[in-house]
Design an enzyme around this catalytic site. Structure first.
Site, PDB file in Angstrom:
ATOM      1  N   GLU A  31       0.891  -1.286   0.042  1.00  0.00           N
ATOM      2  CA  GLU A  31      -0.027  -0.183  -0.017  1.00  0.00           C
ATOM      3  C   GLU A  31       0.732   1.230   0.083  1.00  0.00           C
ATOM      4  OE1 GLU A  31      -3.587   1.860   2.780  1.00  0.00           O
ATOM      5  OE2 GLU A  31      -1.836   1.031   3.842  1.00  0.00           O
ATOM      6  N   HIS A  33       2.351   4.541   0.865  1.00  0.00           N
ATOM      7  CA  HIS A  33       2.662   5.315   2.151  1.00  0.00           C
ATOM      8  C   HIS A  33       3.323   6.608   2.057  1.00  0.00           C
ATOM      9  CE1 HIS A  33       1.466   1.561   4.278  1.00  0.00           C
ATOM     10  NE2 HIS A  33       1.360   2.032   5.398  1.00  0.00           N
ATOM     11  N   ASP A  42       3.423  -1.978   5.932  1.00  0.00           N
ATOM     12  CA  ASP A  42       2.280  -2.792   6.681  1.00  0.00           C
ATOM     13  C   ASP A  42       2.868  -4.131   6.742  1.00  0.00           C
ATOM     14  OD1 ASP A  42       0.782  -0.541   6.816  1.00  0.00           O
ATOM     15  OD2 ASP A  42      -0.719  -1.124   5.315  1.00  0.00           O
ATOM     16  N   HIS A 117      -2.374  -3.795   8.590  1.00  0.00           N
ATOM     17  CA  HIS A 117      -3.001  -2.951   7.646  1.00  0.00           C
ATOM     18  C   HIS A 117      -4.430  -2.512   8.312  1.00  0.00           C
ATOM     19  CE1 HIS A 117      -4.219  -1.264   3.824  1.00  0.00           C
ATOM     20  NE2 HIS A 117      -5.277  -2.414   3.751  1.00  0.00           N
ATOM     21  N   GLU A 119      -7.397  -1.559   7.497  1.00  0.00           N
ATOM     22  CA  GLU A 119      -8.469  -2.030   6.547  1.00  0.00           C
ATOM     23  C   GLU A 119      -8.543  -3.604   6.563  1.00  0.00           C
ATOM     24  OE1 GLU A 119      -7.894   2.045   4.629  1.00  0.00           O
ATOM     25  OE2 GLU A 119      -6.536   0.247   5.339  1.00  0.00           O
ATOM     26  N   HIS A 170      -1.744   6.953   9.272  1.00  0.00           N
ATOM     27  CA  HIS A 170      -1.168   6.324   7.958  1.00  0.00           C
ATOM     28  C   HIS A 170      -0.088   7.066   7.728  1.00  0.00           C
ATOM     29  CE1 HIS A 170      -1.329   4.027   4.455  1.00  0.00           C
ATOM     30  NE2 HIS A 170      -1.206   5.237   3.841  1.00  0.00           N
ATOM     31  N   GLU A 175       4.425   4.961  12.307  1.00  0.00           N
ATOM     32  CA  GLU A 175       4.925   4.046  11.363  1.00  0.00           C
ATOM     33  C   GLU A 175       6.324   4.591  10.808  1.00  0.00           C
ATOM     34  OE1 GLU A 175       1.298   1.754   9.036  1.00  0.00           O
ATOM     35  OE2 GLU A 175       1.786   3.815   8.312  1.00  0.00           O
TER      36      GLU A 175
END
Length: 284
Positions: A31, A33, A42, A117, A119, A170, A175
């Site tokens: 994904e 970032h 992730d 992740h 979702e 996010h 992170e």
């Protein structure tokens, strides 16, 4: 305690090596970032947490799963930014369910799923519950969690002032810090800022991606560092190990031989080295 990779076993070794052991399965994503972090964030984080947790429990780590549920604008920046590879929620449920159906043929006693992740979470839980409803998990312990769910609110308050909420973290400070600690070679010099994180639990259409994010990040990276990442990594792994070792919330809490500091079913107290206190209170 040592951790090893499940995939390094031979077929002849599997049943003996897995007997009575803990399996740890990291599930991540591929994904976007933002401009400063790789697409693998992730998955990298889920895999690192899984390996550390597995080592603490003398477990076996399954290969990381890297294709996830679609990124949403209010929690992952959405699909307006290139790089994200995804499947639909129904596909992810079926995939996880079928993996679990194959795993239960093995004589392991505990499964831990570490999600990286945002979702993914509801689909992982749905797949687990479908397998549970068929009785395939009877007699085994299962823990499934997103790594951020184990972060104590007191830790966040002390270490990350002005925290925007995990839905908006996010590619933000946590992170970025974790990646600076674990995979610094993959982090660029850019440190994007976004001072207006989106609200949690709101779906918008049509959405202005430039308003809700800054090049795909939903909060700011200000304050990120390898030192903060190391502290957060240790905090999460300590919380995870304490939760599992204490059997928090489980009917089988007193039955595992590697569980210490609990009163056994015959009323005697087991003695062992102390572990950190089991996490209490509402999760983030």
């Amino acid at each position: 305690m040592t951790h090893s990779a499940y995939s390094a076993l031979t077929s002849a070794d599997v049943n003996r090596s897995v007997q009575g052991r803990t399996l740890v399965w990291p599930i991540g994503a591929t994904e976007q970032h933002g401009p400063h972090l790789p697409l693998s964030v992730d998955s990298d984080l889920a895999e690192a947490f899984a390996a550390e947790i597995s080592a603490g429990l003398d477990g076996l780590t399954l290969p990381v799963h890297q294709i996830a549920a679609r990124s949403l604008p209010q929690s992952g920046g959405g699909l307006s930014f290139p790089g994200t590879v995804h499947v639909g929620g129904d596909t992810l449920i079926r995939y996880v369910r079928e993996v679990l159906e194959s795993l239960v043929a093995l004589p392991f006693e505990r499964l831990i799923i570490v999600n990286g992740h945002f979702e993914n979470e509801p689909f992982l839980f749905e797949a687990l519950d479908q397998v549970r409803a068929r009785g395939l998990l009877d007699g085994r312990e299962v823990y499934a969690f997103s790594w951020w769910s184990l972060v104590q609110e007191s830790w966040i308050a002390a270490e990350v002032p002005g925290f925007p909420g995990w839905h908006a973290e996010h590619a933000g400070v946590t992170e970025t810090s974790l990646m600076l600690h674990l995979r610094p070679e993959l982090v660029t010099e850019e440190r994007p800022e976004h001072d207006d994180p989106p609200r949690s639990g709101v779906y918008l259409h049509p959405i202005d991606v430039e308003q809700i994010s800054n090049n795909g990040i939903l909060s700011s990276t200000s304050g990120s560092s390898a030192e903060l990442g190391e502290k957060l990594f240790r905090h999460v792994t300590d919380e995870a190990l304490a939760m599992v070792r204490h059997g928090e919330g489980l009917l089988l809490a007193r039955t595992r031989p590697d569980r210490r500091g609990r009163t056994s079913t015959n009323g005697r107290s087991d003695e062992a080295a102390p572990v950190s206190a089991a996490p209490k209170g509402r999760r983030a």
